[in-house]
Enzyme design. Structure first.
Site, PDB file in Angstrom:
ATOM      1  N   ASP A 400       0.857  -1.189   0.000  1.00 65.64           N
ATOM      2  CA  ASP A 400       0.000   0.000   0.000  1.00 65.64           C
ATOM      3  C   ASP A 400       0.897   1.245   0.000  1.00 65.64           C
ATOM      4  O   ASP A 400       1.915   1.287   0.698  1.00 65.64           O
ATOM      5  CB  ASP A 400      -0.897   0.010   1.248  1.00 65.64           C
ATOM      6  CG  ASP A 400      -1.948   1.106   1.168  1.00 65.64           C
ATOM      7  OD1 ASP A 400      -3.038   0.796   0.676  1.00 65.64           O
ATOM      8  OD2 ASP A 400      -1.669   2.232   1.594  1.00 65.64           O
ATOM      9  N   ILE A 401       0.518   2.246  -0.817  1.00 67.32           N
ATOM     10  CA  ILE A 401       1.299   3.486  -0.892  1.00 67.32           C
ATOM     11  C   ILE A 401       1.013   4.341   0.337  1.00 67.32           C
ATOM     12  O   ILE A 401      -0.151   4.571   0.683  1.00 67.32           O
ATOM     13  CB  ILE A 401       0.959   4.268  -2.178  1.00 67.32           C
ATOM     14  CG1 ILE A 401       1.249   3.410  -3.415  1.00 67.32           C
ATOM     15  CG2 ILE A 401       1.746   5.564  -2.245  1.00 67.32           C
ATOM     16  CD1 ILE A 401       0.838   4.061  -4.715  1.00 67.32           C
ATOM     17  N   GLU A 443      -4.824   2.296  -4.141  1.00 70.28           N
ATOM     18  CA  GLU A 443      -3.364   2.198  -4.115  1.00 70.28           C
ATOM     19  C   GLU A 443      -2.909   0.869  -3.525  1.00 70.28           C
ATOM     20  O   GLU A 443      -1.758   0.743  -3.102  1.00 70.28           O
ATOM     21  CB  GLU A 443      -2.787   3.359  -3.291  1.00 70.28           C
ATOM     22  CG  GLU A 443      -3.080   3.313  -1.796  1.00 70.28           C
ATOM     23  CD  GLU A 443      -4.400   3.961  -1.427  1.00 70.28           C
ATOM     24  OE1 GLU A 443      -4.553   4.394  -0.285  1.00 70.28           O
ATOM     25  OE2 GLU A 443      -5.294   4.043  -2.296  1.00 70.28           O
TER      26      GLU A 443
END
Length: 527
Positions: A400-401, A443
């Protein structure tokens, strides 16, 4: 002899008719089956997108309402210190209304409902005692609140956001209130209107009394809607998706989520007919491309029917399974012992090839994320099913960003898409050819590493994390990612539980500071 010839000619005509009929029916069956598969996939993806979009709008609206309440709380301190100075009250009311676009009007009221200050003055309410539902509700509750919709003293359908006022001895002396017009231009209306789409998607906001607070059709604002399962669900605080028939009799795909700051729900939806427009166009394109080859095939069958009765029979039998991947191989096995039969077989092979290619394109689109070109959730599920069936161990990386929302807020969603595409390239560069990479939403990415230990998975995750942090993405610069790691088999957990363990490890990575990789403790203990 002539009778025998006529019988033979009639038989050949019958064979020709049956061959053409079987080919047409088989093609239509394949076409219809492909359409139904794509229709189901498109509807499912639309529901997922609407649910995510409703959650996003809920977040935006919650932030706006919280900001408005904070503005009133700040002004309340000033008003409390100068409660007997009408000039300062008027100035503060003007400042509160004009400094931002948060409110349509501001009213300062004492504990008897008497208006001491307001903005704009055109409302002509100064010195009046308010008798509206919202005013009575604010005086009764004596706390910060967001009212239900009501008709104001000026004749507008509004909601009010109020904050109580107290003197130095903590005695209640009145309240300051900011209003939002529901049927006229207001920041809430403008905030939600931005998200109206020309593709048939739209949203509405409903309060706890099932009354519409926002709707693209302004005439419906204030209307109470009953017998709607989506509204019933969202008012229970639920978030999800439904396929329903709305009050207008239209089949709808809806996603919904509820606010935390007010007893409201936001519903985003789109009619099924609008959703299927792109698919209809794609299937028509497939049809247009296939018709010429099919037409040429039928002409050849007609021309050479007198000479190919036996091969034609086998070709007709094969035509019944044109949607089968083995159809091309079966056609090659037909013994075309004369030139005309051979040409017919080649023409059918071209038709089958074109049809299979079009089906392959549709299948690829159904299993691929259109933004990054990675696999999607549907493809991920098939991959996991295959690994489980073959009893092949694997590790899961949930990626995950960090602070991706800031990228979208600061640079816009177009730059956010570029960041996602850049991350996808880095992931593909770092992972092996045998690894499986999917974008599962927003994301979020999932990486499946077959036959890989937790230690090896952690090393790869760290290498990926470092590579991402060193990659410059214009104009954002560098980004960071957090990674949660789990694996299968793990204490006989099923695949859903393994994915959940990876998500929980990712959550720990986020909670402990982000920009790090964390291995699920059960995976660590099992090795």
């Amino acid at each position: 002899m002539r009778s025998l010839i006529n019988i033979n000619l009639d038989l050949k005509k019958l064979i020709l008719f049956l061959a053409i009929s079987v080919t047409i029916i088989t093609f239509l069956n394949s076409f219809y089956s492909s359409y139904q598969v794509q229709k189901q996939q498109l509807q499912s993806q639309t529901l997922i997108n609407h649910n995510a979009y409703a959650a996003k709008l809920v977040s935006v609206t919650d932030r706006f309402l919280l900001s408005a309440q904070q503005q009133l709380a700040y002004s309340a301190k000033i008003i409390e210190s100068h409660f007997n100075d009408r000039n300062i009250l008027a100035q503060e009311a003007d400042r509160l209304r004009l400094q931002t676009d948060s409110f349509n009007s501001i009213v300062i009221v004492d504990n008897q409902g008497l208006v001491l200050g307001l903005s704009p003055m055109s409302l002509q309410l100064e010195g009046e005692t308010l008798q509206s539902y919202g005013a009575k509700q604010a005086l009764s509750n004596k706390k910060a609140m967001i009212s239900e919709p009501y008709m104001s003293a000026a004749g507008n359908l509004i909601i009010s956001i109020s904050h109580p006022l107290f003197d130095r001895n903590s005695n209640y002396i009145g309240y300051v209130c900011g209003t939002l017009y529901l049927k006229k231009s207001s920041i809430l209306h403008d905030l939600l209107q931005v998200h109206f789409h020309k593709d048939g998607s739209y949203l509405f906001v409903v309060d706890k009394n099932r009354r519409l607070l926002y709707h693209p059709d302004v005439s419906r604002i204030g209307e109470q809607v009953y017998n709607n399962s989506v509204i019933e669900a969202v008012l229970k605080g639920e978030s999800g998706t439904q396929e329903i028939i709305n009050s207008q009799g239209t089949a709808i795909l809806a996603g919904y989520a509820s606010l935390k700051s007010a007893p409201w729900g936001i519903v985003t939806q789109r009619s099924i007919s609008s959703t299927l427009v792109p698919l209809d166009g794609l299937m028509l394109n497939v049809l247009y491309r296939t018709i010429p080859v099919g037409f040429a095939t039928f002409i050849l069958i007609w021309v050479f029917a007198q000479l190919i009765s036996q091969p034609l029979r086998r070709l007709a039998e094969t035509a019944k399974k044109l949607d089968n991947p083995a159809a091309s191989q079966d056609l090659k096995l037909v013994r075309s012992w004369y030139y005309e039969s051979s040409e017919l077989r080649l023409a059918m092979l071209k038709g089958v090839g074109l049809l299979q290619n079009q089906i392959g394109v549709l299948r690829h689109e159904a299993q691929t994320d259109p933004l990054t070109g990675l696999h999607n959730r549907r493809s991920l599920e098939r991959m996991l099913d295959q690994l489980i069936f073959n009893r092949t161990s694997f590790t899961v990386l949930a990626v995950d960003i960090d602070f991706f929302k800031r990228v979208n807020d600061e640079f816009g969603h177009d730059i956010g898409d570029i960041v996602l595409q850049s991350l996808a390239k880095v992931v593909l560069d770092v992972t092996r050819e045998s690894d499986f990479v999917a974008r599962t939403g927003g994301e979020e990415f999932i990486i499946i590493l077959p036959s890989t230990t937790g230690e090896s998975a952690y090393l790869l995750a760290e290498r990926l994390r470092m590579r991402v942090s060193e990659t410059i993405i214009e104009p954002v610069g560098c980004i960071n990612i957090s990674i949660g790691i789990s694996g299968w088999p793990l204490n006989q957990l099923n695949v859903e539980e393994v994915l959940k363990q990876a998500d929980q490890a990712l959550y720990k990575a986020k909670k402990s500071g982000r920009n790090r990789c964390i291995v699920d403790s059960q995976l660590t203990h099992s090795e």
